[in-house]
Scaffold this active site. Structure first.
Site, PDB file in Angstrom:
ATOM      1  N   ASP A 196       0.850  -1.199   0.000  1.00 48.81           N
ATOM      2  CA  ASP A 196       0.000   0.000   0.000  1.00 48.81           C
ATOM      3  C   ASP A 196       0.888   1.252   0.000  1.00 48.81           C
ATOM      4  O   ASP A 196       1.706   1.414   0.919  1.00 48.81           O
ATOM      5  CB  ASP A 196      -0.879  -0.054   1.263  1.00 48.81           C
ATOM      6  CG  ASP A 196      -1.779   1.168   1.399  1.00 48.81           C
ATOM      7  OD1 ASP A 196      -1.694   2.089   0.556  1.00 48.81           O
ATOM      8  OD2 ASP A 196      -2.557   1.197   2.374  1.00 48.81           O
ATOM      9  N   GLU A 205      28.840  11.332   5.060  1.00 51.03           N
ATOM     10  CA  GLU A 205      29.075   9.940   5.453  1.00 51.03           C
ATOM     11  C   GLU A 205      29.061   9.062   4.207  1.00 51.03           C
ATOM     12  O   GLU A 205      29.049   7.841   4.314  1.00 51.03           O
ATOM     13  CB  GLU A 205      28.067   9.477   6.494  1.00 51.03           C
ATOM     14  CG  GLU A 205      26.629   9.522   6.063  1.00 51.03           C
ATOM     15  CD  GLU A 205      25.714   8.898   7.087  1.00 51.03           C
ATOM     16  OE1 GLU A 205      25.787   7.675   7.262  1.00 51.03           O
ATOM     17  OE2 GLU A 205      24.927   9.637   7.702  1.00 51.03           O
ATOM     18  N   CYS A 212      24.798  11.450  10.300  1.00 52.31           N
ATOM     19  CA  CYS A 212      24.081  12.649   9.831  1.00 52.31           C
ATOM     20  C   CYS A 212      24.389  13.888  10.663  1.00 52.31           C
ATOM     21  O   CYS A 212      23.959  14.987  10.310  1.00 52.31           O
ATOM     22  CB  CYS A 212      22.581  12.401   9.866  1.00 52.31           C
ATOM     23  SG  CYS A 212      22.090  10.996   8.885  1.00 52.31           S
ATOM     24  N   THR A 228      13.699   4.850   2.514  1.00 54.14           N
ATOM     25  CA  THR A 228      14.200   6.070   3.163  1.00 54.14           C
ATOM     26  C   THR A 228      15.537   6.502   2.560  1.00 54.14           C
ATOM     27  O   THR A 228      16.299   7.216   3.194  1.00 54.14           O
ATOM     28  CB  THR A 228      14.329   5.901   4.700  1.00 54.14           C
ATOM     29  OG1 THR A 228      15.352   4.933   4.986  1.00 54.14           O
ATOM     30  CG2 THR A 228      13.028   5.445   5.323  1.00 54.14           C
ATOM     31  N   SER A 267      16.932   2.545  16.007  1.00 57.69           N
ATOM     32  CA  SER A 267      17.385   3.878  15.565  1.00 57.69           C
ATOM     33  C   SER A 267      16.343   4.948  15.905  1.00 57.69           C
ATOM     34  O   SER A 267      16.695   6.074  16.265  1.00 57.69           O
ATOM     35  CB  SER A 267      17.728   3.884  14.077  1.00 57.69           C
ATOM     36  OG  SER A 267      16.569   3.891  13.266  1.00 57.69           O
ATOM     37  N   HIS A 319      16.390  16.668  12.122  1.00 60.03           N
ATOM     38  CA  HIS A 319      16.981  15.762  11.145  1.00 60.03           C
ATOM     39  C   HIS A 319      15.844  14.880  10.622  1.00 60.03           C
ATOM     40  O   HIS A 319      15.079  14.309  11.415  1.00 60.03           O
ATOM     41  CB  HIS A 319      18.092  14.917  11.787  1.00 60.03           C
ATOM     42  CG  HIS A 319      18.486  13.770  10.913  1.00 60.03           C
ATOM     43  ND1 HIS A 319      18.923  13.957   9.631  1.00 60.03           N
ATOM     44  CD2 HIS A 319      18.460  12.430  11.114  1.00 60.03           C
ATOM     45  CE1 HIS A 319      19.163  12.779   9.080  1.00 60.03           C
ATOM     46  NE2 HIS A 319      18.890  11.828   9.967  1.00 60.03           N
ATOM     47  N   SER A 337      23.412   8.909  13.754  1.00 62.05           N
ATOM     48  CA  SER A 337      23.403   7.583  14.367  1.00 62.05           C
ATOM     49  C   SER A 337      24.762   7.241  14.951  1.00 62.05           C
ATOM     50  O   SER A 337      25.796   7.692  14.458  1.00 62.05           O
ATOM     51  CB  SER A 337      23.033   6.531  13.324  1.00 62.05           C
ATOM     52  OG  SER A 337      21.648   6.535  13.102  1.00 62.05           O
TER      53      SER A 337
HETATM   54  P1  HMG Z   1       9.314  -0.675   8.522  1.00 57.72           P
HETATM   55  O1  HMG Z   1       9.457  -1.713   9.570  1.00 57.72           O
HETATM   56  O2  HMG Z   1       9.288  -1.138   7.122  1.00 57.72           O
HETATM   57  O3  HMG Z   1       8.022   0.177   8.702  1.00 57.72           O
HETATM   58  O4  HMG Z   1      10.522   0.330   8.713  1.00 57.72           O
HETATM   59  P2  HMG Z   1       6.886   0.081   9.839  1.00 57.72           P
HETATM   60  O5  HMG Z   1       6.187  -1.203   9.733  1.00 57.72           O
HETATM   61  O6  HMG Z   1       7.458   0.505  11.177  1.00 57.72           O
HETATM   62  O7  HMG Z   1       5.934   1.229   9.262  1.00 57.72           O
HETATM   63  C1  HMG Z   1       6.319   2.558   9.283  1.00 57.72           C
HETATM   64  C2  HMG Z   1       5.082   3.386   9.640  1.00 57.72           C
HETATM   65  O8  HMG Z   1       4.141   3.263   8.572  1.00 57.72           O
HETATM   66  C3  HMG Z   1       4.368   2.875  10.898  1.00 57.72           C
HETATM   67  O9  HMG Z   1       3.863   3.995  11.565  1.00 57.72           O
HETATM   68  C4  HMG Z   1       3.192   2.090  10.320  1.00 57.72           C
HETATM   69  O10 HMG Z   1       2.068   2.011  11.195  1.00 57.72           O
HETATM   70  C5  HMG Z   1       2.855   2.928   9.097  1.00 57.72           C
HETATM   71  P3  HMG Z   1       4.323   4.317  13.089  1.00 57.72           P
HETATM   72  O11 HMG Z   1       4.233   3.047  13.871  1.00 57.72           O
HETATM   73  O12 HMG Z   1       5.760   4.764  12.972  1.00 57.72           O
HETATM   74  O13 HMG Z   1       3.406   5.389  13.517  1.00 57.72           O
HETATM   75  N1  HMG Z   1       2.117   2.209   8.053  1.00 57.72           N
HETATM   76  C6  HMG Z   1       1.124   2.762   7.335  1.00 57.72           C
HETATM   77  N2  HMG Z   1       0.603   4.006   7.368  1.00 57.72           N
HETATM   78  C7  HMG Z   1      -0.409   4.275   6.473  1.00 57.72           C
HETATM   79  N3  HMG Z   1      -0.858   3.370   5.586  1.00 57.72           N
HETATM   80  C8  HMG Z   1      -0.363   2.117   5.537  1.00 57.72           C
HETATM   81  C9  HMG Z   1       0.681   1.778   6.432  1.00 57.72           C
HETATM   82  N4  HMG Z   1       1.430   0.665   6.644  1.00 57.72           N
HETATM   83  C10 HMG Z   1       2.298   0.946   7.641  1.00 57.72           C
HETATM   84  N5  HMG Z   1      -0.818   1.238   4.653  1.00 57.72           N
HETATM   85  C11 HMG Z   1      11.921   2.147   9.327  1.00 57.72           C
HETATM   86  C12 HMG Z   1      10.477   1.705   9.028  1.00 57.72           C
HETATM   87  C13 HMG Z   1      11.950   3.648   9.536  1.00 57.72           C
HETATM   88  C14 HMG Z   1      12.401   1.440  10.611  1.00 57.72           C
HETATM   89  C15 HMG Z   1      12.817   1.736   8.141  1.00 57.72           C
HETATM   90  O14 HMG Z   1      12.459   2.446   6.999  1.00 57.72           O
HETATM   91  C16 HMG Z   1      14.310   1.958   8.398  1.00 57.72           C
HETATM   92  O15 HMG Z   1      14.985   1.116   8.978  1.00 57.72           O
HETATM   93  N6  HMG Z   1      14.860   3.125   7.929  1.00 57.72           N
HETATM   94  C17 HMG Z   1      16.280   3.441   8.087  1.00 57.72           C
HETATM   95  C18 HMG Z   1      16.613   3.884   9.495  1.00 57.72           C
HETATM   96  C19 HMG Z   1      16.016   5.228   9.845  1.00 57.72           C
HETATM   97  O16 HMG Z   1      15.683   6.023   8.997  1.00 57.72           O
HETATM   98  N7  HMG Z   1      15.919   5.517  11.163  1.00 57.72           N
HETATM   99  C20 HMG Z   1      15.429   6.792  11.639  1.00 57.72           C
HETATM  100  C21 HMG Z   1      16.094   7.239  12.936  1.00 57.72           C
HETATM  101  S1  HMG Z   1      17.886   7.119  12.862  1.00 57.72           S
HETATM  102  C22 HMG Z   1      18.376   8.490  11.909  1.00 57.72           C
HETATM  103  O17 HMG Z   1      17.605   9.361  11.655  1.00 57.72           O
HETATM  104  C23 HMG Z   1      19.773   8.493  11.417  1.00 57.72           C
HETATM  105  C24 HMG Z   1      19.967   8.165   9.945  1.00 57.72           C
HETATM  106  O18 HMG Z   1      19.578   9.267   9.160  1.00 57.72           O
HETATM  107  C25 HMG Z   1      21.415   7.766   9.668  1.00 57.72           C
HETATM  108  C26 HMG Z   1      22.535   8.702  10.074  1.00 57.72           C
HETATM  109  O19 HMG Z   1      22.537   9.309  11.127  1.00 57.72           O
HETATM  110  O20 HMG Z   1      23.499   8.735   9.309  1.00 57.72           O
HETATM  111  C27 HMG Z   1      19.108   6.990   9.519  1.00 57.72           C
END
Ligand code: HMG
Length: 387
Positions: A35, A85, A117, A158, A207, A239, A310
């Site tokens: 979706d 990075e 970041c 992402t 994270s 961020h 991170s």
């Molecule tokens: P995931 O497990 O695929 O997603 O990974 P999910 O199942 O947690 O779903 C995400 C959200 O979408 C949830 O909402 C779901 O309910 C919703 P929440 O629980 O958060 O409120 N959802 C829906 N909403 C509407 N319609 C739907 C639907 N289905 C689900 N149909 C995750 C998500 C972010 C963990 C993954 O993408 C990931 O690992 N990303 C990379 C890590 C990241 O970005 N972390 C963020 C914090 S760390 C950071 O910012 C540092 C970074 O930039 C690196 C650096 O510093 O260099 C990453």
């Protein structure tokens, strides 16, 4: 004896650049049979920037910085700090290539900074120190990154890419940074990239928790050092690995600081990131560009900024938007950079993702794809060549 006031220091000019290609989250969701609401609503993303084969961290950085030099020349610039990075060499700073592409004078120190970041904010803080010590100097800061995750991983939607260049000076025209800032560091295994990998190892759920814990820690340090209360901050920038993270962060901070959660305090800052994806070090500053470009009455308003890298290092700080900021904006140029991106289908995006793995062992020439002012032309004798 009359009191001597230190001049205000901060961001005097700022420009954003991104890649040649873009992929919509709608296309990615369709290819995966999920979706699209998960990306659009759950992550708060519409599309992400995808680099052409002849683009990298260096070309994006140089493209972001060029408009600053075209506007005010190189006079006074004695330092170039490049935060990334997704660097292209373990020893030589990507900034040295950028220094040549921009035609900067030899009397400039150049260094690359890394802490996920967070490094763009580390560069900003170093720049503020240099300018505070000698207000005649200007520091060119560039945050440039291409965020790549493994294909078919949770992090894939992402991804993104962006570079933001800013000039740090005394008596800045855009944002005077307040002297108090709050910092928070902790050794966390949420996201890292070992030397033998081109994509990070990620614990996504950890994270998000680590980011929110760090926000609390940095904000508490900010308050303990006499920082302004949240009620005196009118806009908040976070961020943004995905824009929904900024929403989670602002709700969390509002709860900690005892203010009502108001989405209008973050909305303008999300506009570019929804379309760029994660620009790692550039992400927070792409948020600043979006805020300035989309609101006309910010002069005198205080903005709160939260930087998270991170691993993890973070900082909460504030700044006051300056009266002349509207004249220095690049609203049309930023819109053009985003709108000019050429859409790719999922098969092409996957092929581009795979081709970015190429090492330096063999010489190669790259076809001209990007329309940006600088391009990565290929490798000869293990040396990256830029035009
Ligand atoms: P995931 O497990 O695929 O997603 O990974 P999910 O199942 O947690 O779903 C995400 C959200 O979408 C949830 O909402 C779901 O309910 C919703 P929440 O629980 O958060 O409120 N959802 C829906 N909403 C509407 N319609 C739907 C639907 N289905 C689900 N149909 C995750 C998500 C972010 C963990 C993954 O993408 C990931 O690992 N990303 C990379 C890590 C990241 O970005 N972390 C963020 C914090 S760390 C950071 O910012 C540092 C970074 O930039 C690196 C650096 O510093 O260099 C990453």
């Amino acid at each position: 004896m009359s009191e001597v006031h230190a001049p205000a220091v901060g961001i005097h000019d700022l420009a954003l650049a991104t890649t040649h290609h873009v992929l919509t989250h709608e296309a990615l969701a369709a290819a995966k049979g999920i979706d699209p609401g998960k990306y659009r609503v759950g992550l708060g993303q519409d599309e992400f920037s995808v680099a052409a084969p002849d683009e990298d961290t260096v070309t994006l950085a140089a493209a972001a910085a060029l408009p600053l030099l075209e506007r005010s020349g190189t006079d006074g610039i004695r330092t170039l700090l490049l935060a990334t990075e997704s660097g292209i060499d373990q020893a030589k700073s990507a900034g040295v290539f950028v220094h040549r592409l921009l035609g900067l004078p030899s009397a400039v120190r150049v260094v690359e900074l890394k802490q996920a970041c967070y490094a763009g904010t580390a560069a900003l803080q170093l720049a503020l120190g240099i300018v505070a010590r000698d207000p005649a100097q200007k520091v060119l800061v560039i945050a440039s990154d291409i965020a790549r995750y493994d294909l078919d991983s949770a992090g894939e939607p992402t991804q993104g890419a962006a570079a933001v260049a800013f000039l740090v000076t005394a008596d800045p025209a855009i944002l005077a940074i307040d002297p108090v800032s709050g910092v928070h560091s902790a050794d966390v295994g949420d996201f890292w990239r070992p030397n033998d990998r081109s994509t990070p190892v990620v614990d996504g759920k950890l994270s998000i928790r680590a980011y929110l814990d760090a926000l609390g820690g940095a904000w508490r340090d900010h308050q303990a050092r006499g920082g302004v209360p949240l009620a005196e901050v009118s806009r908040f920038l976070y961020h943004q690995p995905f824009t929904r993270m900024a929403e989670k962060a602002h709700k969390h901070l509002a709860g900690l600081g005892g203010i009502a959660y108001d989405p209008a305090q973050i909305a303008s800052g999300l506009v570019y990131n929804r379309r760029l994806g994660n620009g790692y070090t550039a992400s927070l500053y792409a948020g600043l560009a979006a805020l300035l470009d989309h609101e006309d009455d910010l002069a005198g308003q205080r903005v709160g900024l939260f930087s998270y890298g991170s691993g993890a290092v973070s900082e909460f700080f504030t700044g006051v938007v300056q009266p002349g900021y509207r004249e220095r904006r690049r609203v049309a140029e930023h819109a053009a950079a985003l709108d000019a991106r050429v859409p790719v289908d999922v098969a092409t995006y996957r092929a581009l993702h795979a081709s970015a793995e190429r090492g330096s062992a063999e010489d190669y020439e790259l076809p001209r794809v990007t329309r940006a002012p600088f391009r990565f032309a290929g490798v000869t004798a293990r040396t990256r060549r830029y035009e």
